[in-house]
Design a protein around this motif. Structure first.
Motif, short mmCIF file in Angstrom:
data_model
loop_
_atom_site.label_atom_id
_atom_site.label_comp_id
_atom_site.label_asym_id
_atom_site.label_seq_id
_atom_site.Cartn_x
_atom_site.Cartn_y
_atom_site.Cartn_z
N LEU A 55 0.79 -1.23 -0.03
CA LEU A 55 -0.03 0.18 -0.14
C LEU A 55 0.88 1.22 0.03
N ALA A 59 0.62 4.35 -2.84
CA ALA A 59 0.16 5.62 -2.41
C ALA A 59 1.37 6.40 -2.44
N THR A 61 4.24 6.69 -0.14
CA THR A 61 4.62 7.06 1.07
C THR A 61 5.46 5.88 1.74
N VAL A 66 0.83 4.26 7.11
CA VAL A 66 -0.16 3.49 6.64
C VAL A 66 -0.98 2.95 7.95
N ALA A 178 -9.81 9.52 -0.99
CA ALA A 178 -9.11 8.99 -2.40
C ALA A 178 -9.71 7.44 -2.58
N PHE A 182 -7.99 6.23 -5.59
CA PHE A 182 -6.60 5.42 -5.61
C PHE A 182 -6.70 4.34 -6.49
N PHE A 189 1.49 10.55 -2.16
CA PHE A 189 1.37 11.14 -1.00
C PHE A 189 2.28 12.12 -0.25
N ILE A 199 -8.51 5.38 1.96
CA ILE A 199 -8.36 4.72 0.88
C ILE A 199 -9.39 3.38 1.23
N ILE A 214 -4.16 6.95 5.45
CA ILE A 214 -2.71 7.34 5.26
C ILE A 214 -2.30 8.81 5.92
N ALA A 251 -3.83 -3.44 -4.09
CA ALA A 251 -3.18 -2.21 -4.25
C ALA A 251 -1.94 -2.44 -5.07
N LYS A 255 -1.48 -0.74 -9.11
CA LYS A 255 -0.39 0.07 -9.11
C LYS A 255 0.31 -0.45 -10.66
#
Length: 384
Positions: A55, A59, A61, A66, A178, A182, A189, A199, A214, A251, A255
């Motif tokens: 995640l 995202a 980050t 998270v 988001a 997302f 982020f 999310i 997040i 996730a 991505k």
């Protein structure tokens, strides 16, 4: 045998990805608590932390930011209610088209609040917001600003970068919903001005029952469930390794494999076909940037409560907007905020696509739409 449903309601909930299902089943086979130190507990903990890494990567980050929750609604409530309780927040400003999860959380804070007007194209009025921020600066107030990244009904993408620019070096808090953006948009982020972002697992092919908040340091003290210190003390309660593992896989898939171009082509096919069938149809937000995953439309005089029944009888699954209204078909507050008249808003439907949608799904939608529109026109002609 029941006919296969043409599922075009991904914005309500996306089908579970096979890889996410497999990851969840693997975790369900392991008995234990992820906080236990024995072998089973360590396996569950490892799965949770692997999902946290996935995640975080998706995202933009770091893993320590998270926080797993039970849903995006819980994440938003933690950020808004917890943030209002713990932070020096004078009042709250939120978008007129926000999901009801935001609206109810804002009401629960007891803080004074204003809504950012929505323009007829579905974008928020940033001139109004700029004036509100300036007034707060002059009055030495600290605002909490809550906006959605992508509207769940129209798929309109809000200009988050422009909102960040308005905030610049101020101390106001910015919370981003988001849930619909997302995995469908490029957003990182850490470099952003956003202080907290919510999310959802089931919007991207994970399971219902898991989400994430997040957070940046400014929101570290935004807590609702202290519990036993899980999630770095930010959200108590024994974590569900199965749900979280599936979320992590979804996730990662979003991505690396979500094809925004393919999804947009499906929506374009639906729009073009709809306008050929009934040129007087309205497609909301068509003149501004959208994710390409949904089409909110209305055929004048064709009421959505009747249309939904007709589509359902033909095994085509659509919705009349947000699915979070206890199964009711009610007038959209998003369309009202856009200035859409009540008669047309009562005809609004949403088609949304995702990871397993195909051109055949759109063709089926158009075939059924043609039948429904023809039946409506025939009935109207007979009545005349």
């Amino acid at each position: 045998m029941t006919k296969l449903v043409t599922y075009l309601d991904h914005h309500a909930s996306a089908p579970l990805l096979p890889a996410a299902r497999d990851a969840m089943i693997d975790m369900l086979e392991i008995v234990g608590n992820p906080s236990s130190v024995h072998a089973n507990g360590r396996k569950l903990r490892a799965a949770i932390e692997t999902a946290r890494d996935k995640l975080a990567l998706a995202a933009g980050t770091i893993r320590s930011r998270v926080v797993f929750t039970g849903s995006a609604t819980e994440a938003l409530t933690q950020a808004i209610v917890g943030g209002a309780q713990s932070g020096d927040v004078s009042r709250i400003v939120y978008g007129a088209g926000e999901h009801m999860a935001v609206v109810r959380a804002v009401e629960a804070t007891g803080k004074a609040a204003k809504t950012i007007p929505m323009l007829t194209n579905g974008l928020y009025d940033l001139e109004w917001l700029a004036a509100e921020i300036s007034a707060a600066n002059d009055a030495d107030e600290r605002l909490m600003i809550v906006v959605q990244q992508v509207n769940n009904e129209t798929a309109v993408i809000q200009p988050i970068a422009d909102i960040e620019h308005l905030l610049a070096e101020t101390g106001h808090l910015l919370i981003l919903d988001a849930a619909q953006g997302f995995g469908k948009t490029q957003f990182f982020f850490d470099p952003s001005r956003v202080d907290a972002m919510a999310i959802s697992g089931h919007k991207i092919g994970g399971s219902v029952g898991v989400g994430a908040l997040i957070v940046k340091p400014a929101m570290d003290s935004a807590k609702l469930i202290p519990g036993g210190g899980q999630e770095q003390g930010r959200r108590g309660g024994t974590e569900s390794a199965a749900l979280i593992a599936g979320f992590g896989v979804a996730a990662e898939d979003a991505k690396t494999r979500f094809d925004a171009v393919r999804a947009a082509k499906l929506i374009e096919l639906a729009q073009e076909g709809l306008l050929k069938i009934t040129p007087n149809a309205t497609i909301f937000g068509i003149d501004v940037e959208r994710t390409g995953t949904a089409m909110c439309f209305a055929v004048p005089e064709l009421k959505n409560n009747i249309s939904l029944i007709n589509y359902d009888l033909e095994n085509v699954a659509l919705s009349a907007g947000s699915a979070c209204s206890s199964g009711k078909v009610s007038r959209s507050h998003v369309l009202s905020a856009m200035g859409v008249d009540d008669a047309l808003a009562d005809c609004a439907l949403r088609l949304s696509v995702g990871w397993n949608s195909t051109g055949d799904d759109i063709e089926r939608f158009l075939t059924v739409t043609k039948k429904i529109v023809a039946r409506h026109q025939s009935t109207r002609g007979a009545a005349a």
